[in-house]
Each structure stands twice: as C-alpha cells, then as structure tokens.
Enzyme design. Structure first.
Site, PDB file in Angstrom:
ATOM      1  N   GLN A   1      18.594   7.942  -0.124  1.00  0.00           N
ATOM      2  CA  GLN A   1      19.038   8.407  -1.521  1.00  0.00           C
ATOM      3  C   GLN A   1      20.653   7.611  -1.528  1.00  0.00           C
ATOM      4  O   GLN A   1      21.437   8.018  -0.793  1.00  0.00           O
ATOM      5  CB  GLN A   1      19.030   9.689  -1.915  1.00  0.00           C
TER       6      GLN A   1
ATOM      7  N   TYR B   1      25.700  13.936 -11.970  1.00  0.00           N
ATOM      8  CA  TYR B   1      26.305  12.814 -11.409  1.00  0.00           C
ATOM      9  C   TYR B   1      26.480  11.581 -12.249  1.00  0.00           C
ATOM     10  O   TYR B   1      25.826  11.672 -13.526  1.00  0.00           O
ATOM     11  CB  TYR B   1      25.681  12.457  -9.908  1.00  0.00           C
TER      12      TYR B   1
ATOM     13  N   ARG C   1      15.484  23.706   0.561  1.00  0.00           N
ATOM     14  CA  ARG C   1      15.625  24.920   1.190  1.00  0.00           C
ATOM     15  C   ARG C   1      14.766  25.293   2.098  1.00  0.00           C
ATOM     16  O   ARG C   1      14.919  25.917   3.287  1.00  0.00           O
ATOM     17  CB  ARG C   1      16.338  25.901   0.274  1.00  0.00           C
TER      18      ARG C   1
END
Length: 355
Positions: free
Chosen positions: A99, A181, A325
C-alpha cells in the site's frame, strides 16, 4: 470447497484464498526502512495461511509521513529489506502488495504510543500539504494548499514509489485513498475547497485520484492488477460529506482507468460513533460498490470469525475478506477459520503436530 478458500484471479495474479491481511501501521521504522519487526509481523501472517498480505502504508515522500516511525518507499535504499520480506511471504504460498500513500494534512504527528499529538516545528514536526489551506478537524495542522506543480510532483512520486515496490518483489500496489489522507482530502468536500479543475464538481474532485491511477497504471505491466482503498462514506451528517453514491461513481471511474479491486472502508475526518461499529458494519459498502460498479471489492469492518468471512464471500458481498485487528490477535486466523468451517487446508509442516 467453502467460498472463503476458493482461489481468486485478478488479471495475472492468483490468490489461493479470499483472506487478506489489511494494512496495519506498525510505527516501528527508522527513516522509512523496514526491519526484522516487519519481516516477522507480515511473515507470520503468511505462515498462518493468508492468501494476500498487504503492507502497511508506505509513504511516497518524507513530507507525506504521518509519523517519523512510518514505513517509506521514497528512496531506492528502502527496497533491499522488502526483497527479503517478500521472498519469505512468497515461500509460504501467499502474495503481497504494497500500500502506498501520502498523509497530507494529517501528517506531522507523534506515534499513537506517544499520544498521537501533532508535532510543532520546535518538536521536530514538518509542514504539511493538502488540497486546500483548510484544517477543520481535530488533530490537523494548517496545511499549505498544493499548487499545480505540487500536484504534478506528488503524482510522479506515486509512480516512482510503484516502480520501487515492484522492484522489491511485491505482486502489485494498493493506492491509499481513504481515512482522511491526501487523496481523500481531494475527493471529499469536507476538505477540498478549491475552485480550479481539482475542486468543485465531483468530476473535478476525482481528478487528482484519476491522475494518480493513470500514473501508476503506466508504470505497471498490463497483467498486474491494481488495488485501491477508499473511504466509502465520511460518517458525517454534514451536507458536504462524501456518500456511498459518490463512491459508486468513483468506483466506475477507477474501473475505467484500470483499477481491479476496491477495498471499501470509511471515515477519516471525524470520529465514528462507536454505536455504529458492529461485526461487518462496513461490508454493505463493498457489496453495493461491487454490484453497481461491477468491480471486485474487499470488505472490512470487524470481520472476526471464519463463518462470518465465509458468508461475506458466499453471499456475493465482496471478493476478499480484508482483516486487520483480528490478525493482530490471531496471526493464524486462516488455519483456525478453516477448522471452524470444516475446510481442509495445507498447514506448514512444522506446525502439523498441533493439528
């Protein structure tokens, strides 16, 4: 075979199953370099049976950092360690993509372990850039509005980062256009207040992303798929907020420009109401984008169990279960998920005595 463990083919890339390790910032780098922490962190998830390993967001330039502890891919020296990491991942039968992104106005922070506060210049912070000189949200420093030369430079750096990622042995890249972002700071009107060809209409606000896609696609072989992560909604009641309808339009544009899979996340500018967060709460984003834009999608959002992930694929809600997670808690989720739903998969030889 359960749908979760069926292969997925995107252009020339074949994944052994539909389980992907989501990018998870580790804040464990110095000067952008990967190290043994990243080898063990990502390598253990490959040993655990994931079909696709997505690296944490590698920053395309020093001024694009979120924190000083972020991974980078802005110089050739960053390549060598990733070659080692990718060699190990591939030995386990997994594929890897990097990424890549730029944090824009959300940059110049301490790490979460240090409180995630913004760093002033006196504390070693740095100037940030964005679509607009506009910082309306908690935790943002005032950025400088990017001019056209800045835009061209950043787009080129996305292309340069792509070439480095491929030289390091990654099977593809994913554009990080989510979570408030830099790219998200262009397509959402919560941040973008421009009045030129990069602001105003939806078409204009998507222009920066479109040009990034074109630059990256031009640096990749045709047989290599391109991945994209977006925030499908802003999770805001503001009438300027980005919506799922907007994301469908974005997805259609991205598909036409050569994107092959979109991971549909959400939020980034405001804190999400915790009451909204429940297992699979963002899966409907991936489902609608998949159905209406006709593009493969990755689903995220508290995917914690094998049966849950299997149902997402079986019901046609997404093509990949992209998990974060749960993989921090359980690096061997795919092996355990296979046992949960009665699937027989290969287990690394040294571990078979446990099964």
């Amino acid at each position: 075979m359960n749908p979760l463990f069926q292969p997925l083919k995107l252009r020339g890339l074949s994944l052994k199953n539909r389980i992907a390790v989501s990018p998870m910032q580790q804040y464990s780098s110095e000067d952008g370099f990967a190290n043994d922490w990243h080898l063990v962190h990502l390598g253990s998830r490959a040993v655990g049976g994931a079909g696709l390993i997505i690296s944490e967001c590698a920053v395309i330039s020093p001024e694009g950092l979120l924190t000083k502890k972020d991974i980078g891919i802005w110089k050739d020296a960053h390549i060598e360690k990733w070659e080692q990491i990718n060699y190990f991942i591939h030995q386990q039968g997994a594929k890897s993509i990097m990424q890549i992104g730029h944090f824009g106005a959300k940059g110049s922070r301490m790490t979460p372990m240090e409180g995630f506060k913004f760093l002033s210049p006196e504390q070693g912070g740095w100037a940030t850039i964005s679509s607009s000189a506009h910082a309306p949200f908690r935790g943002m420093a005032q950025p400088t509005k990017m001019d056209h030369d800045d835009i061209k430079e950043v787009i080129k750096k996305f292309g340069d980062a792509t070439e480095r990622a491929l030289s390091a042995g990654f099977d593809s890249v994913e554009i990080h256009a989510a979570h408030g972002y830099l790219i998200h700071q262009y397509y959402s009107q919560l941040m973008n207040r421009r009045d030129d060809e990069y602001g105003g209409s939806l078409e204009n606000r998507l222009r920066f992303l479109k040009e990034v896609i074109r630059e990256i696609r031009s640096r990749m072989p045709d047989a290599m798929p391109l991945f994209l992560r977006i925030s499908a909604v802003d999770f805001s009641d503001d009438p300027l907020a980005w919506t799922l309808d907007d994301s469908v339009a974005l997805a259609k544009m991205a598909k036409a420009e050569g994107v092959d899979l979109i991971t549909a996340s959400g939020g980034g500018f405001v804190y999400v109401d915790k009451a909204l967060a429940s297992p699979g709460y963002q899966v409907p984003f991936a489902e609608r984008i998949r159905n209406e834009a006709g593009i493969a999608t990755g689903a995220v959002g508290m995917i914690n169990e094998g049966s849950q992930a299997n149902s997402i694929i079986a019901n046609g809600q997404a093509d990949l279960a992209v998990m974060a997670r749960e993989f921090l808690r359980n690096p061997y989720f795919p092996i355990n998920a296979a046992r949960e739903i009665g699937e027989d998969i290969a287990i690394p030889g040294p571990y078979t005595r446990a099964y």
